[in-house]
Write an enzyme that holds these catalytic residues in place. Structure first.
Site, PDB file in Angstrom:
ATOM      1  N   GLY A 117      48.335  76.733 -88.317  1.00 44.34           N
ATOM      2  CA  GLY A 117      47.315  76.814 -87.282  1.00 44.34           C
ATOM      3  C   GLY A 117      46.381  78.287 -87.915  1.00 44.34           C
ATOM      4  O   GLY A 117      45.756  79.091 -86.867  1.00 44.34           O
ATOM      5  N   GLY A 125      43.534  78.778 -85.065  1.00 41.52           N
ATOM      6  CA  GLY A 125      43.204  79.350 -83.889  1.00 41.52           C
ATOM      7  C   GLY A 125      42.341  80.630 -83.391  1.00 41.52           C
ATOM      8  O   GLY A 125      41.995  80.802 -84.147  1.00 41.52           O
ATOM      9  N   TYR A 130      59.068  81.502 -76.055  1.00 39.35           N
ATOM     10  CA  TYR A 130      58.095  82.074 -76.430  1.00 39.35           C
ATOM     11  C   TYR A 130      59.150  83.782 -77.662  1.00 39.35           C
ATOM     12  O   TYR A 130      58.927  83.870 -78.778  1.00 39.35           O
ATOM     13  CB  TYR A 130      56.503  82.683 -76.095  1.00 39.35           C
ATOM     14  CG  TYR A 130      55.384  83.438 -76.669  1.00 39.35           C
ATOM     15  CD1 TYR A 130      55.522  82.743 -78.428  1.00 39.35           C
ATOM     16  CD2 TYR A 130      55.009  84.194 -76.453  1.00 39.35           C
ATOM     17  CE1 TYR A 130      54.380  83.493 -79.052  1.00 39.35           C
ATOM     18  CE2 TYR A 130      54.680  85.154 -77.230  1.00 39.35           C
ATOM     19  CZ  TYR A 130      54.333  84.620 -78.870  1.00 39.35           C
ATOM     20  OH  TYR A 130      53.015  84.860 -79.210  1.00 39.35           O
TER      21      TYR A 130
HETATM   22  C1  AKB Z   1      50.370  85.979 -75.606  1.00 41.41           C
HETATM   23  O1  AKB Z   1      50.054  86.419 -74.368  1.00 41.41           O
HETATM   24  O2  AKB Z   1      51.323  84.616 -75.284  1.00 41.41           O
HETATM   25  C2  AKB Z   1      49.910  86.423 -76.620  1.00 41.41           C
HETATM   26  C3  AKB Z   1      50.866  87.163 -77.541  1.00 41.41           C
HETATM   27  C4  AKB Z   1      51.089  89.107 -76.661  1.00 41.41           C
HETATM   28  O3  AKB Z   1      52.425  87.413 -78.395  1.00 41.41           O
HETATM   29  N1  AKB Z   1      48.715  86.994 -77.339  1.00 41.41           N
END
Ligand code: AKB
Length: 308
Positions: A8, A11, A140
């Site tokens: 990555g 990024g 996530y």
């Molecule tokens: C996001 O906003 O997804 C990232 C994080 C806080 O991990 N910047």
């Protein structure tokens, strides 16, 4: 000379990490990403790598034999909600592929960033503790929380020196972030620098933990060079510099750019932001590996403007 592999690498974090590694470590760097080589990776070894592929991942390890690996490839919170399956495969299958390759090719140290997204709405909003039992509500967060458990598992089962920091929102000027919930902070500063107004996708009173990229990168390198015997956390350590709301950021920007205008139109990212803590308990990072920072919010904004 040590050999460092970065996934990555194109990024927001990759571009900065390459610079700090180049300026502080005598290393041969192999950059990898699913997008084309960029100006940040010019003059360096570069390979296409989709970490979802076990074969491709192993091929790169076989070819380069890295000593240290920085696994940055990830789908962030906002993109992850648009394509949860992609987030699942990149963040979990991809991470397991990297962990297995590190074991197979005897990698000495692996760094994988984690995130404030591992916390869910029931975690304490202030000083969220390193160990917690809250359940994240984004794909996530779920994949990153599972990743943290895998780091401890690979450390205990395979003796792999895998280290992780929970990054808050990161503010930087080189590669604009495009896939997260905390990105508004960079967007707002960039709009102010250009002299245009900004529509913020979070409500004005939404506090989130944040950090300037310089501090994040210096901390990452310091953490990676710290004594393994002093590390008491093998999931992920908390790091952050300050908490602010969009309104507080706006007021800080006004000190440098009077006349700048912001309006607020919260979208789906508001719910994500509200599920995260406002601040993290960083005491263990200070104690175990000497975490400290140099930039407060005003210094961050000033430095951003000097580069944009
Ligand atoms: C996001 O906003 O997804 C990232 C994080 C806080 O991990 N910047």
């Amino acid at each position: 000379m040590i050999k460092i592999l970065i996934t990555g690498s194109n990024g927001q974090v990759g571009a900065e990490l390459i610079r700090i590694i180049k300026s502080s470590i005598d290393a041969e760097i192999m950059c990898t990403d699913i997008t084309q080589k960029t100006k940040e990776t010019e003059g360096m070894e570069f390979e296409y790598l989709d970490v979802k592929s076990k074969e491709l991942t192993e091929k790169i390890f076989e070819k380069f034999h890295p000593d240290h690996v920085y696994h940055l490839a990830s789908i962030l919170s906002a993109s992850g909600e648009k394509d949860p399956y992609l987030a699942y495969t990149v963040n979990l299958t991809g991470t397991v592929n990297i962990l297995n390759a590190c074991v197979k090719y005897n990698v000495e140290k692996l760094f994988v960033p984690s995130t404030i997204g591992v916390y869910g709405p029931e975690a304490p909003k202030e000083d969220a503790p390193v160990r917690h039992s809250s359940i994240p509500t984004t794909m996530y967060g779920i994949t990153k929380a599972a990743g943290e458990m895998l780091f401890q598992y690979y450390y205990e089962k395979y003796n792999l020196d895998v280290r992780s920091l929970r990054y808050p929102g990161l503010i930087s000027y080189r590669v604009p972030p495009t896939a997260g919930t905390t990105d508004y902070a960079v967007d707002m500063i960039r709009h102010a620098a250009k002299g245009s107004s900004y529509t913020c996708y979070l409500g004005e009173d939404t506090p989130l933990p944040m950090m300037y990229m310089q501090d994040a990168m210096e901390s990452t390198i310091k953490f990676m060079h710290s004594d393994p015997d002093k590390l008491s956390v093998r999931t992920a350590y908390n790091v952050m510099s300050y908490t602010f709301t969009p309104k507080q950021l706006y007021e800080t920007i006004l000190k440098f750019k009077p006349g700048f205008r912001v309006d607020y139109k919260p979208d789906f990212r508001q719910q994500i932001a509200e599920s995260w803590p406002h601040s993290l308990d960083i005491s263990q990072s200070r104690h175990d590996w000497g975490f400290n920072i140099r930039y407060d919010l005003e210094k961050t904004v000033e430095d951003m403007f000097s580069h944009l």
